[in-house]
Design a protein around this motif. Structure first.
Motif, PDB file in Angstrom:
ATOM      1  N   GLU A   1     -33.493   1.881  11.119  1.00 22.58           N
ATOM      2  CA  GLU A   1     -34.764   1.509  11.740  1.00 22.58           C
ATOM      3  C   GLU A   1     -34.564   0.980  13.159  1.00 22.58           C
ATOM      4  OE1 GLU A   1     -37.728   2.066  10.508  1.00 22.58           O
ATOM      5  OE2 GLU A   1     -36.955   2.850   8.632  1.00 22.58           O
ATOM      6  N   SER A   2     -33.336   0.640  13.507  1.00 26.04           N
ATOM      7  CA  SER A   2     -33.036   0.102  14.835  1.00 26.04           C
ATOM      8  C   SER A   2     -33.110   1.206  15.880  1.00 26.04           C
ATOM      9  CB  SER A   2     -31.625  -0.486  14.835  1.00 26.04           C
ATOM     10  OG  SER A   2     -31.172  -0.693  16.150  1.00 26.04           O
ATOM     11  N   LYS A   3     -33.574   0.846  17.056  1.00 25.83           N
ATOM     12  CA  LYS A   3     -33.604   1.830  18.138  1.00 25.83           C
ATOM     13  C   LYS A   3     -32.202   2.142  18.657  1.00 25.83           C
ATOM     14  CE  LYS A   3     -34.358  -1.524  21.823  1.00 25.83           C
ATOM     15  NZ  LYS A   3     -35.222  -1.976  22.886  1.00 25.83           N
ATOM     16  N   TRP A   4     -31.202   1.363  18.226  1.00 22.08           N
ATOM     17  CA  TRP A   4     -29.829   1.540  18.702  1.00 22.08           C
ATOM     18  C   TRP A   4     -29.014   2.472  17.818  1.00 22.08           C
ATOM     19  CZ3 TRP A   4     -29.957  -0.191  23.344  1.00 22.08           C
ATOM     20  CH2 TRP A   4     -30.751  -1.278  23.661  1.00 22.08           C
ATOM     21  N   VAL A   5     -29.539   2.813  16.646  1.00 21.36           N
ATOM     22  CA  VAL A   5     -28.777   3.613  15.691  1.00 21.36           C
ATOM     23  C   VAL A   5     -29.527   4.910  15.431  1.00 21.36           C
ATOM     24  CG1 VAL A   5     -27.831   3.675  13.359  1.00 21.36           C
ATOM     25  CG2 VAL A   5     -27.872   1.522  14.628  1.00 21.36           C
ATOM     26  N   ASN A   6     -28.823   6.023  15.614  1.00 18.75           N
ATOM     27  CA  ASN A   6     -29.469   7.325  15.470  1.00 18.75           C
ATOM     28  C   ASN A   6     -28.729   8.195  14.453  1.00 18.75           C
ATOM     29  OD1 ASN A   6     -31.341   9.301  16.008  1.00 18.75           O
ATOM     30  ND2 ASN A   6     -30.248  10.096  17.777  1.00 18.75           N
ATOM     31  N   PHE A   7     -28.535   7.656  13.256  1.00 18.51           N
ATOM     32  CA  PHE A   7     -27.825   8.368  12.194  1.00 18.51           C
ATOM     33  C   PHE A   7     -28.563   8.160  10.883  1.00 18.51           C
ATOM     34  CE2 PHE A   7     -24.497   6.800  15.115  1.00 18.51           C
ATOM     35  CZ  PHE A   7     -23.963   8.002  15.538  1.00 18.51           C
ATOM     36  N   THR A   8     -28.181   8.897   9.870  1.00 17.68           N
ATOM     37  CA  THR A   8     -28.706   8.646   8.529  1.00 17.68           C
ATOM     38  C   THR A   8     -27.921   7.475   7.922  1.00 17.68           C
ATOM     39  OG1 THR A   8     -27.155  10.112   7.404  1.00 17.68           O
ATOM     40  CG2 THR A   8     -29.233  11.100   8.222  1.00 17.68           C
ATOM     41  N   PRO A   9     -28.480   6.816   6.914  1.00 19.09           N
ATOM     42  CA  PRO A   9     -27.759   5.696   6.288  1.00 19.09           C
ATOM     43  C   PRO A   9     -26.374   6.083   5.760  1.00 19.09           C
ATOM     44  CG  PRO A   9     -30.040   5.689   5.586  1.00 19.09           C
ATOM     45  CD  PRO A   9     -29.838   6.961   6.365  1.00 19.09           C
ATOM     46  N   ASP A  10     -26.263   7.252   5.130  1.00 23.85           N
ATOM     47  CA  ASP A  10     -24.966   7.680   4.588  1.00 23.85           C
ATOM     48  C   ASP A  10     -23.938   7.899   5.689  1.00 23.85           C
ATOM     49  OD1 ASP A  10     -25.984   7.593   2.021  1.00 23.85           O
ATOM     50  OD2 ASP A  10     -26.480   9.731   1.981  1.00 23.85           O
ATOM     51  N   ILE A  11     -24.382   8.459   6.803  1.00 22.92           N
ATOM     52  CA  ILE A  11     -23.463   8.710   7.921  1.00 22.92           C
ATOM     53  C   ILE A  11     -23.021   7.396   8.554  1.00 22.92           C
ATOM     54  CG2 ILE A  11     -23.315   9.661  10.267  1.00 22.92           C
ATOM     55  CD1 ILE A  11     -24.939  12.064   9.227  1.00 22.92           C
ATOM     56  N   ILE A  12     -23.946   6.456   8.707  1.00 22.54           N
ATOM     57  CA  ILE A  12     -23.573   5.146   9.267  1.00 22.54           C
ATOM     58  C   ILE A  12     -22.521   4.487   8.394  1.00 22.54           C
ATOM     59  CG2 ILE A  12     -24.351   2.800   9.768  1.00 22.54           C
ATOM     60  CD1 ILE A  12     -27.106   3.984  10.365  1.00 22.54           C
ATOM     61  N   ARG A  13     -22.794   4.435   7.103  1.00 20.36           N
ATOM     62  CA  ARG A  13     -21.862   3.787   6.167  1.00 20.36           C
ATOM     63  C   ARG A  13     -20.473   4.422   6.276  1.00 20.36           C
ATOM     64  NH1 ARG A  13     -22.939   1.765   0.516  1.00 20.36           N
ATOM     65  NH2 ARG A  13     -25.004   2.627   0.809  1.00 20.36           N
ATOM     66  N   GLU A  14     -20.409   5.732   6.178  1.00 18.79           N
ATOM     67  CA  GLU A  14     -19.115   6.413   6.217  1.00 18.79           C
ATOM     68  C   GLU A  14     -18.418   6.214   7.562  1.00 18.79           C
ATOM     69  OE1 GLU A  14     -15.738   8.134   5.214  1.00 18.79           O
ATOM     70  OE2 GLU A  14     -17.317   7.546   3.813  1.00 18.79           O
ATOM     71  N   ASN A  15     -19.158   6.304   8.665  1.00 20.35           N
ATOM     72  CA  ASN A  15     -18.550   6.131   9.985  1.00 20.35           C
ATOM     73  C   ASN A  15     -17.988   4.728  10.184  1.00 20.35           C
ATOM     74  OD1 ASN A  15     -18.929   8.756  10.802  1.00 20.35           O
ATOM     75  ND2 ASN A  15     -20.799   8.329  11.943  1.00 20.35           N
ATOM     76  N   VAL A  16     -18.696   3.726   9.704  1.00 20.77           N
ATOM     77  CA  VAL A  16     -18.205   2.350   9.838  1.00 20.77           C
ATOM     78  C   VAL A  16     -16.875   2.207   9.107  1.00 20.77           C
ATOM     79  CG1 VAL A  16     -18.600  -0.043   9.104  1.00 20.77           C
ATOM     80  CG2 VAL A  16     -20.411   1.230  10.273  1.00 20.77           C
ATOM     81  N   PHE A  17     -16.817   2.650   7.859  1.00 21.43           N
ATOM     82  CA  PHE A  17     -15.578   2.483   7.105  1.00 21.43           C
ATOM     83  C   PHE A  17     -14.464   3.403   7.607  1.00 21.43           C
ATOM     84  CE2 PHE A  17     -18.605   0.522   4.117  1.00 21.43           C
ATOM     85  CZ  PHE A  17     -18.023  -0.737   4.096  1.00 21.43           C
ATOM     86  N   ARG A  18     -14.816   4.565   8.122  1.00 25.26           N
ATOM     87  CA  ARG A  18     -13.805   5.451   8.714  1.00 25.26           C
ATOM     88  C   ARG A  18     -13.191   4.792   9.957  1.00 25.26           C
ATOM     89  NH1 ARG A  18     -16.491  10.348   9.753  1.00 25.26           N
ATOM     90  NH2 ARG A  18     -16.196  10.852   7.569  1.00 25.26           N
ATOM     91  N   GLN A  19     -14.024   4.176  10.787  1.00 21.83           N
ATOM     92  CA  GLN A  19     -13.531   3.484  11.981  1.00 21.83           C
ATOM     93  C   GLN A  19     -12.654   2.286  11.604  1.00 21.83           C
ATOM     94  OE1 GLN A  19     -13.635   3.821  15.383  1.00 21.83           O
ATOM     95  NE2 GLN A  19     -14.257   5.903  14.869  1.00 21.83           N
ATOM     96  N   ILE A  20     -13.063   1.531  10.605  1.00 24.67           N
ATOM     97  CA  ILE A  20     -12.253   0.390  10.175  1.00 24.67           C
ATOM     98  C   ILE A  20     -10.911   0.889   9.645  1.00 24.67           C
ATOM     99  CG2 ILE A  20     -12.072  -1.511   8.498  1.00 24.67           C
ATOM    100  CD1 ILE A  20     -14.008  -2.095  10.847  1.00 24.67           C
ATOM    101  N   ASP A  21     -10.919   1.954   8.849  1.00 23.97           N
ATOM    102  CA  ASP A  21      -9.672   2.575   8.365  1.00 23.97           C
ATOM    103  C   ASP A  21      -8.773   2.967   9.531  1.00 23.97           C
ATOM    104  OD1 ASP A  21      -9.521   2.583   5.591  1.00 23.97           O
ATOM    105  OD2 ASP A  21     -10.596   4.488   5.382  1.00 23.97           O
ATOM    106  N   SER A  22      -9.353   3.617  10.514  1.00 23.58           N
ATOM    107  CA  SER A  22      -8.600   4.072  11.680  1.00 23.58           C
ATOM    108  C   SER A  22      -7.954   2.897  12.414  1.00 23.58           C
ATOM    109  CB  SER A  22      -9.524   4.848  12.620  1.00 23.58           C
ATOM    110  OG  SER A  22      -8.861   5.195  13.802  1.00 23.58           O
ATOM    111  N   ARG A  23      -8.710   1.832  12.591  1.00 27.82           N
ATOM    112  CA  ARG A  23      -8.181   0.658  13.289  1.00 27.82           C
ATOM    113  C   ARG A  23      -7.077  -0.015  12.481  1.00 27.82           C
ATOM    114  NH1 ARG A  23     -13.807  -1.722  15.950  1.00 27.82           N
ATOM    115  NH2 ARG A  23     -14.399   0.276  16.853  1.00 27.82           N
TER     116      ARG A  23
END
Length: 135
Positions: A28-50
């Motif tokens: 719902e934020s104007k700063w996020v332009n993804f689906t909920p599933d994509i946001i969730r996966e991208n966040v954890f993928r980035q944390i894994d990468s780091r």
């Protein structure tokens, strides 16, 4: 519904409490332009990468994990992230902080069940952890 607190104005968006409510609310934020599933996966993928790349980012993630994950838990960060990646898992302050770290966006959360308004800021969390380390 709209309200003000601490000089900040909010519009309340009712999100179904189905275990995906954090991720649904973030879209719902104007700063996020993804689906909920994509946001969730991208966040954890980035944390894994780091975590896999090491360095200061790895240290920061482990410090945040230890500070925000349930006290006394023996669950590994990998096990936690594997579980939290699944649809329907209720998000925690840790998930909101991971989102804030990955997206570099402060998240303001309001709950009528917790202590009202809370701002999740990756920068503020890391500064607080560094202050604790220096004591």
């Amino acid at each position: 519904m709209k309200f003000s607190a601490n000089g900040t104005h909010f519009a309340v968006i009712d999100v179904k409490g189905d275990g995906n409510c954090l991720w649904n609310s973030l879209v719902e934020s104007k700063w996020v332009n993804f689906t909920p599933d994509i946001i969730r996966e991208n966040v954890f993928r980035q944390i894994d990468s780091r975590l896999n790349n090491g360095g200061p980012a790895k240290r920061d993630i482990y410090q945040v994990y230890r500070a925000l994950h349930n006290n006394g838990s023996t669950e590994s960060i990998q096990s936690y992230m594997e579980r939290q990646r699944l649809p329907g898992q209720w998000a925690t302050d840790l998930d909101i902080t991971f989102f804030s770290m990955v997206m570099n966006i402060d998240v303001t959360s309001y709950s009528n069940h917790a202590n009202g308004i809370h701002v999740f800021s990756a920068q503020n969390v890391l500064i607080s952890l560094l202050r604790l380390e220096c004591r």
